[in-house]
Design an enzyme around this catalytic site. Structure first.
Site, mmCIF file in Angstrom:
data_model
loop_
_atom_site.group_PDB
_atom_site.id
_atom_site.type_symbol
_atom_site.label_atom_id
_atom_site.label_comp_id
_atom_site.label_asym_id
_atom_site.label_seq_id
_atom_site.Cartn_x
_atom_site.Cartn_y
_atom_site.Cartn_z
ATOM 1 N N LYS A 78 82.416 -3.183 28.827
ATOM 2 C CA LYS A 78 83.204 -3.790 27.757
ATOM 3 C C LYS A 78 83.067 -5.307 27.852
ATOM 4 O O LYS A 78 83.071 -5.865 28.951
ATOM 5 C CB LYS A 78 84.658 -3.358 27.947
ATOM 6 C CG LYS A 78 85.632 -3.763 26.864
ATOM 7 C CD LYS A 78 87.010 -3.162 27.177
ATOM 8 C CE LYS A 78 88.059 -3.480 26.154
ATOM 9 N NZ LYS A 78 89.361 -2.839 26.449
ATOM 10 N N SER A 153 91.367 -0.295 22.714
ATOM 11 C CA SER A 153 90.461 -1.379 22.391
ATOM 12 C C SER A 153 89.056 -1.197 22.956
ATOM 13 O O SER A 153 88.145 -1.914 22.559
ATOM 14 C CB SER A 153 91.031 -2.701 22.901
ATOM 15 O OG SER A 153 91.094 -2.681 24.327
ATOM 16 N N SER A 177 93.999 1.672 26.147
ATOM 17 C CA SER A 177 92.698 1.230 25.619
ATOM 18 C C SER A 177 91.477 1.927 26.197
ATOM 19 O O SER A 177 90.374 1.732 25.687
ATOM 20 C CB SER A 177 92.546 -0.278 25.806
ATOM 21 O OG SER A 177 93.318 -0.957 24.849
#
Lengths: 487, 102
Positions: A78, A153, A177
């Site tokens: 990420k 996310s 997330s």
């Protein structure tokens, strides 16, 4: 062909010279080139570097040298984890051109395990969101239905794993997330206990919640990733000491089922979920019962207050953490500023998106004079009550099971106009972060639109070994995790 | 009965947040933050009179180390991402005008 293998299978095939790392990385890059223009999972990819790294690992293997736990395996991270190569954007215009001067702890761990980092994935801006729609840099869609969100996310990481654009990925989980996008994309997500994985080099959002974890094809890969990333790091003062929570081999005992497993569940929380989600949950409980587990009904009276509590504390922390973006030290600077205060104000106003501004404002409000006691201090007290609910549940059972999300993946744009509606989508995941506990999402069915559903499993702090074994019992008895989307 | 985050309060919080908002942002945030704060106020029904606040969910303790210098970023690395820099320093617009000071 290598895209159907799990990270563990791929690692073993590469180490046994049945397949080279270069071939695996080429396959992966080919799929990214073919599918990522539609999926939007990646913000950046490192084709040349990845092939160079793969070649070096193949040479080590050819020379009979020992190799790491992820030797030659293409992995994605990420884009809120600092890498000394390529940009670290955090999905924000603020950091669009930022090149971190160092690697995050988890990046060092991946590289030490001989993983090949293939690219960095899209996320909600500064990890603030539940759909990856707040990123101004890429638009990520769900590989199962391109009109729907991948969740957030860590939506880019989830979409990349689900679509076979990497073998495994890292994400971060502040309020759900990792677990929610894993659920929306039909893969396995693990958020470890707060303090289990070092946050050094993770761009901060809510310091007392943020935790790095994995998004993988199955539970065994989650155990493998834990073997790589867990452990003490002195550069994160909240990283737990080895003496308190020794690092263990999470794969060693993985296939040993838990005898007399007691599963706490909370019927009063289920009416909020869609019928398909409730049905999949009940079917999962039936699977566990057939394996000898005993369901134990519990109450979690403070669970319904988790979202309210979280949005006070996490935004308060965010408002303080994001004060560092001043247009001076790194990141975006406005060209329109005439004095020092304007540099600060205009740079932030021009570079932060609406959700980031909203959370900074909300957190600043909760901490401001006259409101601190009524909101911030009150929320900290409710956090105690929420943690006590978990402690009480774990006195009666080995784990707690809940849905991950009340719905399957929603349509792109469906909730973007109403922030509160978006926040409420995290109703089942957020309490786990308030209590700092480890939680997983494992695929447990599909709805009438062929969209994946996730089962959430939660255990007590620093018992990821038990958590993984409980999840593995389920995956050994079902094959939901083996389904992949038609691209 | 719940707190309205009116225009004045949005402006005050924006100043504290070092944000400059457009007219439409002020209107939007006023409505949205009122909604969110209204929702948050549900925690007020809970009796927390006898409850300790929880700043950290797990026991944390002070972490000490020997006071020995460790390798850190070089001046060049620290400045590499600066929007403006020269001679090893960050550059910002003048903070004091020519007439201030002694």
């Amino acid at each position: 062909m290598s895209e159907r293998l799990t990270a563990l299978e791929l690692r073993n095939a590469i180490a046994a010279k049945k397949l080279s790392s270069v071939e695996a990385v080429r396959d992966c890059l080919g799929r990214i080139e073919k599918y990522d223009p539609t999926l939007g999972a990646y913000i950046s990819t490192f084709a040349e570097k990845a092939l160079r790294d793969a070649e070096a690992i193949d040479k080590k293997i050819a020379a009979g040298q020992p190799v790491g736990l992820l030797a030659g395996v293409p992995v994605a991270v990420k884009d809120n984890m600092c890498t000394a190569f390529g940009p670290t954007t955090c999905g924000s215009k603020m950091l669009e051109h930022f090149h971190a001067p160092y690697d995050a702890h988890v990046i060092e761990q991946l590289l030490a395990a001989d993983a090949v980092i293939i690219g960095k994935t899209n996320l909600d801006e500064f990890a603030m969101g539940s759909s990856t729609e707040t990123s101004p840099l890429r638009k990520t869609v769900n590989p199962w239905d391109n009109a729907r969100v991948a969740g957030g996310s860590s939506g880019g990481s989830a979409a990349a794993v689900a679509a076979g654009l990497c073998a495994a990925a890292l994400g971060s989980d502040t309020g759900g997330s990792i677990r929610q996008p894993a659920s929306f994309c039909g893969i396995t997500g693990l958020k470890p206990t707060y303090g289990r994985v070092s946050r050094y080099g993770l761009v901060t959002y809510g310091s007392s919640f943020d935790q790095i974890g994995s998004l993988t094809r199955d539970v065994a890969d989650a155990a493998l990733m834990m073997n790589v990333i867990a452990g003490h790091d002195r550069r994160d003062s909240t990283s737990v000491a080895e003496t308190l929570a020794p690092k263990i081999d999470y794969l060693a005992d993985l296939n040993r089922p838990l005898d007399g497993l007691r599963i706490a569940y909370v019927p009063e929380l289920h009416p909020g979920a869609d019928p398909a989600v409730r049905k999949a949950f009940e079917d999962s409980m039936a699977v566990y019962r057939s394996l000898g587990a005993e369901p134990v009904e519990v109450t979690m009276p403070h669970y319904p207050y988790a979202i309210a509590t979280y949005y006070v504390i996490a935004t308060a922390e965010a408002s303080s953490n994001l004060a560092r973006f001043d247009g001076v030290h790194y990141g975006y600077r406005s060209g329109a500023a005439d004095d020092y205060v304007e540099v600060y104000t205009k740079s932030r106003s021009e570079a932060f998106g609406a959700e980031v501004k909203r959370r900074i404002m909300l957190g600043t409000f909760a901490l401001s004079s006259g409101y601190y006691d009524a909101y911030y201090l009150k929320a900290l007290k409710v956090r105690t009550l929420i943690r006590r609910d978990f402690i009480a549940a774990f006195e009666k059972a080995d784990c707690l099971m809940l849905p991950v999300s009340p719905t399957t993946a929603f349509k792109i744009g469906e909730k973007t106009d109403d922030p509160l509606k978006m926040y409420l989508a995290d109703v089942y995941t957020i309490a786990v972060n308030l209590a700092g506990l480890p939680g997983m999402s494992v695929p447990c069915g599909f709805d009438e639109n062929n969209l994946p559903i996730g089962l959430q499993i939660i255990t007590d702090a620093f018992t990821e070994d038990k958590l993984l074994r409980i999840a593995q019992m389920y995956q050994n008895a079902t094959d939901w995790h083996k389904r992949s989307p038609l691209l | 009965m719940s707190l309205q985050i009116d225009r004045k309060m949005v402006e005050r919080v924006a100043v504290l947040s070092r944000l400059e908002l457009s007219e439409s942002e002020i209107a939007q945030f006023s409505a949205q933050l009122s909604d969110i704060v209204g929702y948050i106020e549900k925690i007020n029904v809970l009796d927390t009179e006898q409850v300790e606040p929880l700043a950290h969910c797990l026991p944390v303790q002070n972490v000490f180390r020997e006071d020995v210098p460790q390798p850190s970023l070089s001046n060049e690395q620290a400045l590499a991402n600066a929007p403006d820099q020269t001679d090893g320093y960050f550059i910002v617009p003048k903070i004091l005008d020519d007439n201030s000071g002694a």
